[in-house]
Structures are given as C-alpha cells and as structure tokens.
Design a protein around this motif. Structure first.
Motif, PDB file in Angstrom:
ATOM      1  N   VAL A 113      41.187  47.071  48.886  1.00  0.00           N
ATOM      2  CA  VAL A 113      41.742  47.371  47.563  1.00  0.00           C
ATOM      3  C   VAL A 113      40.780  48.345  46.898  1.00  0.00           C
ATOM      4  N   ASP A 114      41.315  49.454  46.355  1.00  0.00           N
ATOM      5  CA  ASP A 114      40.416  50.435  45.729  1.00  0.00           C
ATOM      6  C   ASP A 114      40.136  50.042  44.272  1.00  0.00           C
ATOM      7  N   PRO A 115      39.212  50.750  43.601  1.00  0.00           N
ATOM      8  CA  PRO A 115      38.832  50.356  42.232  1.00  0.00           C
ATOM      9  C   PRO A 115      40.001  50.346  41.246  1.00  0.00           C
ATOM     10  N   SER A 116      41.067  51.111  41.534  1.00  0.00           N
ATOM     11  CA  SER A 116      42.220  51.107  40.622  1.00  0.00           C
ATOM     12  C   SER A 116      43.156  49.927  40.905  1.00  0.00           C
ATOM     13  N   GLY A 117      42.829  49.149  41.943  1.00  0.00           N
ATOM     14  CA  GLY A 117      43.658  47.996  42.295  1.00  0.00           C
ATOM     15  C   GLY A 117      44.720  48.307  43.342  1.00  0.00           C
ATOM     16  N   ARG A 118      44.759  49.553  43.837  1.00  0.00           N
ATOM     17  CA  ARG A 118      45.746  49.915  44.860  1.00  0.00           C
ATOM     18  C   ARG A 118      45.354  49.323  46.216  1.00  0.00           C
ATOM     19  N   ARG A 119      46.352  48.752  46.895  1.00  0.00           N
ATOM     20  CA  ARG A 119      46.113  48.163  48.223  1.00  0.00           C
ATOM     21  C   ARG A 119      46.273  49.232  49.310  1.00  0.00           C
ATOM     22  N   ALA A 156      43.746  59.996  58.319  1.00  0.00           N
ATOM     23  CA  ALA A 156      44.606  58.960  57.708  1.00  0.00           C
ATOM     24  C   ALA A 156      44.493  59.024  56.184  1.00  0.00           C
ATOM     25  N   SER A 157      45.593  58.757  55.516  1.00  0.00           N
ATOM     26  CA  SER A 157      45.553  58.813  54.044  1.00  0.00           C
ATOM     27  C   SER A 157      44.698  57.681  53.477  1.00  0.00           C
ATOM     28  N   CYS A 158      44.507  56.626  54.251  1.00  0.00           N
ATOM     29  CA  CYS A 158      43.691  55.503  53.783  1.00  0.00           C
ATOM     30  C   CYS A 158      42.196  55.709  54.060  1.00  0.00           C
ATOM     31  N   HIS A 159      41.829  56.806  54.768  1.00  0.00           N
ATOM     32  CA  HIS A 159      40.440  56.970  55.219  1.00  0.00           C
ATOM     33  C   HIS A 159      39.450  56.911  54.061  1.00  0.00           C
ATOM     34  N   GLU A 160      39.720  57.677  53.015  1.00  0.00           N
ATOM     35  CA  GLU A 160      38.793  57.741  51.877  1.00  0.00           C
ATOM     36  C   GLU A 160      38.608  56.351  51.255  1.00  0.00           C
ATOM     37  N   MET A 183      51.949  39.918  53.103  1.00  0.00           N
ATOM     38  CA  MET A 183      50.546  39.990  52.664  1.00  0.00           C
ATOM     39  C   MET A 183      50.379  39.225  51.358  1.00  0.00           C
ATOM     40  N   GLU A 184      49.313  38.437  51.295  1.00  0.00           N
ATOM     41  CA  GLU A 184      48.980  37.762  50.038  1.00  0.00           C
ATOM     42  C   GLU A 184      47.458  37.734  49.895  1.00  0.00           C
ATOM     43  N   PRO A 185      46.953  37.535  48.681  1.00  0.00           N
ATOM     44  CA  PRO A 185      45.492  37.536  48.517  1.00  0.00           C
ATOM     45  C   PRO A 185      44.850  36.458  49.393  1.00  0.00           C
ATOM     46  N   CYS A 186      43.872  36.877  50.190  1.00  0.00           N
ATOM     47  CA  CYS A 186      43.166  35.943  51.089  1.00  0.00           C
ATOM     48  C   CYS A 186      41.667  36.053  50.818  1.00  0.00           C
ATOM     49  N   GLU A 187      40.851  35.990  51.857  1.00  0.00           N
ATOM     50  CA  GLU A 187      39.395  35.996  51.697  1.00  0.00           C
ATOM     51  C   GLU A 187      38.955  37.205  50.853  1.00  0.00           C
ATOM     52  N   LEU A 188      37.981  36.990  49.988  1.00  0.00           N
ATOM     53  CA  LEU A 188      37.430  38.009  49.078  1.00  0.00           C
ATOM     54  C   LEU A 188      38.516  38.617  48.193  1.00  0.00           C
ATOM     55  N   GLY A 189      39.669  37.940  48.088  1.00  0.00           N
ATOM     56  CA  GLY A 189      40.769  38.444  47.267  1.00  0.00           C
ATOM     57  C   GLY A 189      41.525  39.596  47.898  1.00  0.00           C
ATOM     58  N   LEU A 190      41.254  39.873  49.174  1.00  0.00           N
ATOM     59  CA  LEU A 190      41.882  41.029  49.835  1.00  0.00           C
ATOM     60  C   LEU A 190      43.219  40.655  50.453  1.00  0.00           C
ATOM     61  N   PRO A 191      44.128  41.642  50.617  1.00  0.00           N
ATOM     62  CA  PRO A 191      45.441  41.343  51.179  1.00  0.00           C
ATOM     63  C   PRO A 191      45.331  40.859  52.623  1.00  0.00           C
TER      64      PRO A 191
END
Ligand code: FMN
Length: 167
Positions: A26-32, A58-62, A99-107
């Motif tokens: 999840v990035d700082p803006s909250g986008r998954r 990949a668009s997710c690389h950054e 997908m749902e929030p799991c460990e460390l709050g990540l999807p």
C-alpha cells in the motif's frame, strides 16, 4: 563472453517449477498495489530474508521499491484464476478479488497457502528487474497444496510419493 538467445533462456527456465505468489503493498496515499510473481525465494535464515523481483517496466515497480513493507501471498492450487488476474496490467486487480487486510494491514488472501509479511530490507539491481529483499516479520501458514508454474502452465504438485536420494 558468450550470450544466449533470450528465447532459449526462457525455454530452459520453463522447465524450472516455480511458486506462484501475489505480492502486495500500500503506498502512502493508501492505494493498493499487487502483482503475480514467480520470482520468489527464501534467501537467509539469520536474519530471515526472502526475495522477489518486480520488472522495472511494471506500473507497480515504483510503489514496491519505495515501500516500507510488502506481503507475499503464496497461492494454493485452486487459485490460478486470481494469479491470472494479478498478472493483467492496466486493470483494477483488486476489484472482485477476495483480498482483505492481513498481516501488517496489507492486502492478503485468506485462502493463500502461506503469507509472509516483510519489511523492505534492500533493493538490488537485477537487470530489467529489481530485487526486493524482505525481512520477514510475520508468517501465516494455511497448508493447502501450492499452485505451481511449470512449462508455462499453472499446475499442482504431482501426488507421487517422495523420492529417496540414492545412497
Ligand atoms: C505465473 C506468473 C509469474 C510472474 N512472475 C513475475 C515476476 O516474478 N516478476 C514480474 O515482474 N512479473 C511477473 N509476472 C508478470 C506480472 O504479474 C505482470 O506483468 C504484472 O501484472 C505487471 O504489473 P503492473 O500491472 O503493475 O504493470 C508473472 C506473471 C505470471 C502469470
């Protein structure tokens, strides 16, 4: 230095059975963000490190190389559909996924056969990919048979008995 034809390289690598994971952050803006990855491996026991390699294209690389944490979902044999979905660029991969929030709050996927939550430990150069080194902080083990990518197809481990090593 001899060079190999990339087509020969990929033909050879098709014979290497690989795990199938979906790695999320999840990035700082909250986008998954998430992508399907077979380039996942254990790296070190002390400290507990793993690696996974997102393509620089990949668009997710950054999002991954600047993340402070990521979650590796190791897929179960019945999850080829979700693997294909998270390999499709330019779509909302999370829409309709479980997908749902799991460990460390990540999807995460509740039915993954294992999940490993990591702090980003290092980012190394790997040609047209980056090598994310993760320090494993939490694990969850479901234990279903894993999904395997082999010969460019999704498959499952053969149910034959384990082979004894020759004496
Ligand atoms: C079985 C399988 C394994 C894959 N493994 C990787 C991988 O290890 N690294 C990678 O960058 N892309 C891998 N891909 C492709 C990515 O999932 C796909 O290009 C990704 O969705 C691109 O991310 P983007 O949507 O952010 O551009 C794999 C695809 C499949 C079907």
């Amino acid at each position: 230095m001899p060079t190999v034809d990339p087509a020969d390289f990929t033909r050879a690598m098709a014979h290497v059975p690989a795990p199938v994971t979906i790695v999320t952050t999840v990035d700082p803006s909250g986008r998954r963000w998430g992508f399907t990855a077979s380039s996942f491996s254990s790296l070190s026991l002390d400290p507990t490190l793993v690696l996974v390699c997102p393509a620089k294209s990949a668009s997710c690389h950054e999002a991954f190389v600047t993340a402070d944490r990521f979650l590796v979902n190791v897929l179960a044999a019945g999850q080829a559909g979700v693997a294909a979905g998270f390999a499709r660029s330019g779509t909302d991969k999370f829409a309709g996924s479980s997908m749902e929030p799991c460990e460390l709050g990540l999807p995460g996927l509740p039915d993954a056969t294992a999940r490993l939550a990591c702090a980003l430990h290092d980012v190394l150069d790997g040609g047209d990919h980056s090598i994310l080194v993760g320090r494993v902080q939490q694990v969850s083990v479901g234990g279903a048979d894993p999904l395997v990518y082999y010969n460019r197809l999704f498959t499952r481990p053969a149910g034959s008995p384990a082979l004894a090593a020759p004496a």
